[in-house]
Design a protein around this motif. Structure first.
Motif, PDB file in Angstrom:
ATOM      1  N   ALA A   1      73.225  46.388  42.234  1.00  0.00           N
ATOM      2  CA  ALA A   1      74.245  46.471  43.175  1.00  0.00           C
ATOM      3  C   ALA A   1      73.951  45.554  44.158  1.00  0.00           C
ATOM      4  N   ARG A   2      74.495  45.320  45.043  1.00  0.00           N
ATOM      5  CA  ARG A   2      74.692  44.454  45.854  1.00  0.00           C
ATOM      6  C   ARG A   2      74.643  44.286  47.771  1.00  0.00           C
ATOM      7  N   ARG A   3      73.553  45.109  47.517  1.00  0.00           N
ATOM      8  CA  ARG A   3      73.210  45.979  48.404  1.00  0.00           C
ATOM      9  C   ARG A   3      71.315  45.094  49.042  1.00  0.00           C
ATOM     10  N   MET A   4      71.844  45.153  51.214  1.00  0.00           N
ATOM     11  CA  MET A   4      70.924  44.781  51.542  1.00  0.00           C
ATOM     12  C   MET A   4      70.622  45.047  52.723  1.00  0.00           C
ATOM     13  N   HIS A   5      69.630  45.266  53.495  1.00  0.00           N
ATOM     14  CA  HIS A   5      69.109  46.324  54.606  1.00  0.00           C
ATOM     15  C   HIS A   5      69.268  45.163  55.610  1.00  0.00           C
TER      16      HIS A   5
ATOM     17  N   TYR B   1      78.245  39.643  54.738  1.00  0.00           N
ATOM     18  CA  TYR B   1      77.485  37.923  54.278  1.00  0.00           C
ATOM     19  C   TYR B   1      78.792  38.035  53.045  1.00  0.00           C
ATOM     20  N   PHE B   2      78.986  38.778  51.843  1.00  0.00           N
ATOM     21  CA  PHE B   2      80.082  38.915  50.990  1.00  0.00           C
ATOM     22  C   PHE B   2      81.224  38.234  51.089  1.00  0.00           C
ATOM     23  N   TYR B   3      82.065  39.104  52.497  1.00  0.00           N
ATOM     24  CA  TYR B   3      82.575  38.897  52.489  1.00  0.00           C
ATOM     25  C   TYR B   3      83.612  37.810  53.681  1.00  0.00           C
ATOM     26  N   PHE B   4      82.586  37.899  54.696  1.00  0.00           N
ATOM     27  CA  PHE B   4      82.733  37.002  55.621  1.00  0.00           C
ATOM     28  C   PHE B   4      81.517  35.425  55.789  1.00  0.00           C
TER      29      PHE B   4
ATOM     30  N   ILE C   1      85.035  37.394  47.392  1.00  0.00           N
ATOM     31  CA  ILE C   1      83.829  37.078  47.804  1.00  0.00           C
ATOM     32  C   ILE C   1      82.770  36.130  47.649  1.00  0.00           C
ATOM     33  N   ARG C   2      81.843  36.055  48.146  1.00  0.00           N
ATOM     34  CA  ARG C   2      81.090  34.625  48.386  1.00  0.00           C
ATOM     35  C   ARG C   2      80.463  34.844  46.939  1.00  0.00           C
TER      36      ARG C   2
END
Length: 770
Positions: free
Chosen positions: A61-65, A177-180, A248-249
């Motif tokens: 998962a692209r999961r970032m805290h 991060y991945f959208y903007f 999506i980056r």
């Protein structure tokens, strides 16, 4: 008791029962806290805070805290106003919202409004269930548990980190991060509105696949916020016109070897801000790839480099190979962290330790003649010898014999301790296991640790641990004295450079550099390490599979890349100034021996020494002798009362050097021959047997005749010693000058060999034959 009081009492008892029941159930069925803290990705960032690489968790998962304090206030306000405006006041469920939603749904005849609070949404995401009445009741219970055990800010942080945003993206940090392309602290109103909308329907509001639906949802949220007075109309109108993200980056993959090393050393934590200077990293990577492309035409597969900031010991760039994704050339191997033989790169530290022990100075003479240490007979790279050279010349020319002799003098144990104290972690054997070959690279070292060891020379002899993360406290340890470190660095600055001729210092922006190369035994590894300005740079060149390449050379194959990196990193860089204070002093010495001036030294020079450390003996090589004025023969003793005697000064050389020069047909300074009618009193140095060796057992082969297994008879002796007589177990077996090649047959057992010169001076050795 009045009716109202009874009602109040009953309601109080009911409320108390409900609260007590809730607390009992809370104790029996605690909230599964582990489900709120899912394993997140690890983000490795450069020194500017930009993501270099994101290591996803095991589930992909692209999961970032992110911490609550790092989230834009705009997003916090948008979420609370849109999702749960009474969030700060209700106990986990909002009775008013439940009643309002129920009335709206009854009127519409279908579900048109929900009553889920933020705690209820957290509970549902932690324990997904079908949307039934029972599930709703459980959600309500779990929501009240969350409110009981967590602060509002903590609950919002949990919520922000588990919200689904589609495309396997979880949490606002990952979505931001991945959208903007930036972190959530700088989210605009339009971006915050989209991130408020997306979790309601990650597929339906997907801005990439369904941009129109996403735009409507985003704009609706902004207009609602305007109606509630959360944001002024001007800001809303401006954000309504902003475009949606159109892609999506990808997951970043920069400085892959460095990032993998950082992850292995730090473990899986949400974020690691490193010391890497990415523009410098990219330039070094491009430069290394260009050099490797040329090297492959020479049957050399790969290279690695590291750039270290000396004052902080931060890694500013690390390139583990020419191409991380390349197959067949060890591309994925971090060659900057691979253990390889360092060749001659340890020699500077041997001499530096000798300086600190007071045994040598840069201008001291050392021998470059063949030696034999119990069967270990090292040779120079070009298989030639120079006889006598200064330490400075020995290091500049990377001569092997002087380095081995110096290591024998300072001690392998002491030198091993110095290397380990200097951060070399790969010396996992006892010093005696390494022995004297340690001087020539008889061990394994990492490029990162070797380069950091060189950085200590430019940092006043202080060792500091290598670091890759910002904010790390770096405690120093004094490895060498500032004076010994600076003198060593100065010697390294005299090494001939592959990029320029001797006039390089007149070239504008050309960095000053102290550098050293190394080539490992077996032609497997080529090294070059250099110092300039505030940077230490190390280069390794070779084949990752250990395949030898005859003729590989640190100067030829690694040196050019080193100086390209130096010019790029520190144009116009300077070397450190001499240490302050009186630690280095000028001493007058004999130019012939480089020892303290004796009464008969006619030529002197000055030599830099370490004050209070360097121990110099008086010169005994410049001697006064008495000769007959007519014959020129030497006189002594009772003959000194003769008439016509004159004094002359004679310069001699050490017996080791004399023997080597004689064996190579080179001139040897000699004393005048003694007068035949004058008995000389034995003086000077007695012969010293060097073969056979007392500490080396000899083995006879049964299948070879004894006449073909003779042992050489060699001794160091002064030129005035005349004919040497050799006795084996008391029996004369050979005689001749000290530079003649003599041999004798031997048998098994323990033997005593002795030698005597014409003046009666003797030496003896006991040796064994098996």
């Amino acid at each position: 008791m009045g009716r109202k009081k009874k009602i109040v009492l009953i309601l109080g008892q009911v409320l108390l029962f409900i609260v007590a029941s809730f607390l009992v159930l809370d104790f029996i069925f605690p909230f599964p806290e582990h489900k709120l803290h899912r394993v997140s990705a690890t983000i490795v960032k450069d020194n500017e805070g930009n993501a270099l690489r994101i290591f996803l968790p095991p589930d992909g998962a692209r999961r970032m805290h992110t911490d609550f304090a790092q989230v834009s206030p705009t997003l916090k306000k948008s979420l609370i106003a849109s999702e749960d405006s009474w969030f700060e006041y209700h106990p986990g469920v909002n009775p008013v919202s439940i009643i309002r939603a129920a009335i709206a749904n009854i009127i519409a005849g279908r579900i048109v409004s929900g009553a889920s609070t933020i705690p209820m949404q957290i509970a549902r995401m932690a324990e997904p269930k079908p949307r039934t009445l029972s599930a709703k009741l459980q959600e309500a219970f779990r929501a009240m548990q969350l409110k009981l055990h967590h602060s509002n800010d903590k609950l919002l942080e949990i919520y922000l980190n588990i919200l689904p945003y589609g495309s396997n993206i979880e949490g606002v940090a990952a979505a931001s991060y991945f959208y903007f392309g930036h972190d959530p602290s700088t989210l605009s109103l339009a971006e915050s509105a989209l991130l408020t909308t997306l979790p309601r329907g990650p597929v339906f509001y997907d801005p990439i696949r369904h941009p129109q639906q996403a735009a409507k949802g985003r704009n609706r949220v902004m207009l609602q916020l305007e109606q509630k007075g959360e944001f002024p109309s001007e800001e809303v109108n401006r954000n309504l016109k902003l475009p949606l993200p159109d892609k999506i980056r990808p997951v970043p993959l920069k400085a892959p070897h460095f990032c993998r090393m950082v992850l292995e050393r730090s473990g899986r934590i949400p974020e690691i801000k490193t010391t890497l200077d990415y523009p410098l990293q990219q330039a070094a990577q491009d430069m290394l790839a260009t050099h490797v492309a040329r090297l492959r035409g020479d049957d050399i597969d790969n290279a690695a480099c590291v750039i270290i900031h000396i004052p902080t010991r931060q890694i500013r760039a690390l390139v583990g190979s020419a191409d991380f994704f390349e197959k067949g050339y060890g591309g994925a191997i971090n060659l900057a962290e691979t253990k390889r033989s360092p060749g001659s790169t340890l020699k500077p530290f041997i001499y530096a330790l000798a300086f600190d022990q007071g045994k040598l100075t840069p201008d001291s003479f050392v021998y470059d003649i063949p030696v034999d240490y119990s069967g270990y007979s090292p040779e120079n790279y070009n298989r030639t010898w120079s006889g006598q050279v200064t330490v400075k010349e020995a290091l500049a020319r990377s001569l092997n014999i002087p380095a081995v002799n110096t290591l024998a003098m300072i001690g392998v144990v002491e030198f091993s301790k110095l290397l380990q104290k200097g951060g070399i972690s790969t010396l996992n054997k006892t010093p005696l296991k390494y022995g004297l070959p340690l001087a020539l690279g008889g061990c394994e070292i990492k490029l990162t640790e070797l380069t950091n060891l060189y950085a200590s020379l430019a940092d006043g002899g202080k060792y500091r641990p290598l670091t890759f993360s910002s904010g790390t406290e770096n405690i120093s340890t004094q490895l060498l004295s500032p004076e010994a470190a600076w003198l060593t660095l100065e010697m390294l600055s005299s090494v001939a450079r592959p990029d320029m001729n001797e006039t390089w210092m007149l070239t504008r922006d050309m960095p000053e550099a102290a550098w050293k190369t190394g080539t490992s035994f077996g032609h497997r590894d080529a090294w070059a390490v250099g110092i300039s300005g505030d940077y230490a740079i190390g280069v390794w060149v070779g084949n990752p599979d250990g395949r030898p390449r005859k003729g590989i050379s640190g100067a030829v194959h690694a040196g050019p890349l080193l100086f390209d990196l130096l010019r790029m990193t520190v144009p116009g860089g300077k070397l450190p100034a001499p240490p302050e204070g009186s630690g280095i002093s000028e001493v007058k010495v004999c130019a012939h021996s480089r020892r303290l001036v004796g009464p008969f030294c006619s030529e002197t020079t000055t030599m830099r020494t370490l004050s209070g450390k360097t121990r110099l003996r008086p010169c005994k090589q410049c001697r006064q002798v008495f000769v007959d004025a007519k014959s020129g023969y030497r006189l002594s003793g009772e003959c000194l009362d003769r008439p016509n005697i004159k004094k002359i000064i004679v310069r001699t050389i050490p017996t080791k050097l004399a023997r080597w020069r004689a064996e190579n047909n080179l001139e040897i300074p000699k004393l005048p021959p003694p007068a035949d009618d004058c008995d000389l009193i034995p003086a000077g140095i007695a012969p010293k047997i060097i073969s056979p060796a007392g500490n080396t057992p000899y083995l006879l082969r049964k299948d070879t005749p004894l006449k073909f297994q003779q042992v050489a008879l060699k001794a160091e002796a002064e030129a005035d010693g005349g004919i040497l007589h050799w006795f084996l177990d008391g029996r004369l077996v050979a005689k001749g000058r000290f530079d003649e090649k003599l041999f004798t047959e031997i048998s098994t057992g323990t033997h005593r060999i002795s030698v005597s010169d014409a003046l009666g001076r003797t030496d003896s050795v006991i040796f064994k034959v098996k």
